[in-house]
Design a protein around this motif. Structure first.
Motif, mmCIF file in Angstrom:
data_model
loop_
_atom_site.group_PDB
_atom_site.id
_atom_site.type_symbol
_atom_site.label_atom_id
_atom_site.label_comp_id
_atom_site.label_asym_id
_atom_site.label_seq_id
_atom_site.Cartn_x
_atom_site.Cartn_y
_atom_site.Cartn_z
ATOM 1 N N THR A 170 43.337 120.911 59.040
ATOM 2 C CA THR A 170 43.192 121.642 60.296
ATOM 3 C C THR A 170 43.166 123.149 60.077
ATOM 4 O O THR A 170 43.782 123.665 59.143
ATOM 5 C CB THR A 170 44.341 121.284 61.259
ATOM 6 O OG1 THR A 170 44.246 122.093 62.443
ATOM 7 C CG2 THR A 170 45.712 121.517 60.609
ATOM 8 N N ASN A 171 42.483 123.827 60.973
ATOM 9 C CA ASN A 171 42.456 125.285 60.936
ATOM 10 C C ASN A 171 43.690 125.913 61.566
ATOM 11 O O ASN A 171 43.749 127.132 61.736
ATOM 12 C CB ASN A 171 41.193 125.805 61.641
ATOM 13 C CG ASN A 171 39.972 125.775 60.731
ATOM 14 O OD1 ASN A 171 40.071 125.436 59.556
ATOM 15 N ND2 ASN A 171 38.816 126.120 61.272
ATOM 16 N N SER A 172 44.683 125.102 61.912
ATOM 17 C CA SER A 172 45.934 125.627 62.464
ATOM 18 C C SER A 172 46.784 126.276 61.385
ATOM 19 O O SER A 172 46.650 125.982 60.197
ATOM 20 C CB SER A 172 46.748 124.486 63.098
ATOM 21 O OG SER A 172 46.059 123.889 64.162
ATOM 22 N N ASP A 173 47.700 127.151 61.827
ATOM 23 C CA ASP A 173 48.773 127.605 60.955
ATOM 24 C C ASP A 173 49.703 126.427 60.669
ATOM 25 O O ASP A 173 49.708 125.428 61.395
ATOM 26 C CB ASP A 173 49.573 128.723 61.625
ATOM 27 C CG ASP A 173 48.749 129.997 61.821
ATOM 28 O OD1 ASP A 173 47.756 130.175 61.104
ATOM 29 O OD2 ASP A 173 49.109 130.788 62.710
ATOM 30 N N THR A 174 50.521 126.550 59.631
ATOM 31 C CA THR A 174 51.346 125.422 59.190
ATOM 32 C C THR A 174 52.310 124.945 60.272
ATOM 33 O O THR A 174 52.408 123.737 60.539
ATOM 34 C CB THR A 174 52.121 125.799 57.919
ATOM 35 O OG1 THR A 174 51.176 126.113 56.885
ATOM 36 C CG2 THR A 174 53.006 124.663 57.463
ATOM 37 N N ALA A 175 53.014 125.853 60.909
ATOM 38 C CA ALA A 175 53.994 125.446 61.922
ATOM 39 C C ALA A 175 53.317 124.729 63.081
ATOM 40 O O ALA A 175 53.820 123.709 63.574
ATOM 41 C CB ALA A 175 54.765 126.663 62.432
ATOM 42 N N HIS A 176 52.185 125.248 63.512
ATOM 43 C CA HIS A 176 51.451 124.602 64.596
ATOM 44 C C HIS A 176 50.887 123.255 64.150
ATOM 45 O O HIS A 176 50.882 122.288 64.917
ATOM 46 C CB HIS A 176 50.320 125.500 65.080
ATOM 47 C CG HIS A 176 50.765 126.603 65.978
ATOM 48 N ND1 HIS A 176 49.888 127.474 66.586
ATOM 49 C CD2 HIS A 176 52.003 126.982 66.392
ATOM 50 C CE1 HIS A 176 50.560 128.337 67.325
ATOM 51 N NE2 HIS A 176 51.844 128.070 67.214
ATOM 52 N N ALA A 177 50.395 123.187 62.917
ATOM 53 C CA ALA A 177 49.840 121.931 62.404
ATOM 54 C C ALA A 177 50.896 120.838 62.428
ATOM 55 O O ALA A 177 50.624 119.695 62.837
ATOM 56 C CB ALA A 177 49.297 122.135 60.995
ATOM 57 N N GLU A 178 52.093 121.170 61.989
ATOM 58 C CA GLU A 178 53.167 120.179 61.942
ATOM 59 C C GLU A 178 53.571 119.739 63.347
ATOM 60 O O GLU A 178 53.779 118.552 63.609
ATOM 61 C CB GLU A 178 54.359 120.751 61.184
ATOM 62 C CG GLU A 178 54.065 120.952 59.696
ATOM 63 C CD GLU A 178 55.168 121.682 58.958
ATOM 64 O OE1 GLU A 178 56.107 122.182 59.638
ATOM 65 O OE2 GLU A 178 55.103 121.766 57.720
#
Length: 226
Positions: free
Chosen positions: A119-127
């Motif tokens: 995903t193109n999300s940041d890590t915290a958002h991805a999790e």
């Protein structure tokens, strides 16, 4: 319809494919009356184009992608840009949930093949967003971890290396030919599924299976309909 051999992984784009990508709604809500109805459609269309443009240069955190794309769009259409607006839009992202039927389809598919998110999300958002899907993922790969965004080919290189697979050993699922399937095709990933959610035009020449109902996804992997 379906795949000749069982893949080692099913890999997924997340936002817009599994998670309802609500950034346009967020921008409308945050900007409110400062986004006049007569320019709103142009603003959202241009902002989408600038987001992908911001993803194709040197890596920057996704909150900066959101901010830079909103700033450039505001300048383009003659609106005032406020940094706090971009921050407010970015902070809505972890609240987004799955499209209908996604959680059920993923849990069914997970009985057959390990699931992976890129995903193109940041890590915290991805999790956080992966948790919102309520399905078992073996690996969640974020743009922050990779230091690069899709559609850049390095993102797919990173994923293949991390999973220890060759392109013919995965099936990649995405609602975006622009961000995912063009690059996946160039990388030699032949087994692709286009989850058509109406975001983009069908680019059937890329050689994917096209579905419009996520319940059809497990069927492509040989599972019977429930």
């Amino acid at each position: 319809m379906g795949f000749d051999a069982k893949p080692k992984f099913a890999t997924f784009d997340m936002n817009g494919t599994l998670i309802k990508f609500s950034i346009n709604d967020a921008m409308r809500e945050v900007l409110g009356d400062r986004l006049p109805a007569e320019v709103a459609d142009d603003y959202l269309r241009i902002c989408k184009a600038y987001r992908i443009d911001e993803c194709t240069g040197a890596y920057q955190p996704f909150h900066q992608v959101v901010a830079r794309s909103m700033e450039r769009t505001s300048r383009k259409v003659g609106l005032e840009y406020r940094e706090e607006d971009a921050r407010a839009v970015y902070e809505t992202i972890p609240t987004w949930g799955p499209y209908p039927g996604v959680t059920e389809a993923l849990n069914r598919l997970a009985e057959e093949v390990p699931l992976v998110i890129i995903t193109n999300s940041d890590t915290a958002h991805a999790e956080r967003l992966a948790e919102n899907l309520k399905a078992p993922f073996e690996v969640v790969i974020s743009a922050e971890e990779m230091g690069i965004y899709k559609p850049r080919l390095g993102a797919f290189d990173y994923m293949l290396d991390k999973l220890g697979v060759t392109p013919d050993e995965i099936v990649h699922v995405s609602a975006s030919p622009m961000y995912d399937h063009r690059s996946a095709a160039v990388m030699g990933i032949e087994n692709k599924v286009y989850m058509d959610r109406g975001w983009e035009q069908d680019e059937h020449w890329l050689g994917y299976e096209r579905i419009t109902d996520i319940a059809d996804l497990p069927v492509l992997f040989g599972l019977p309909r429930p």
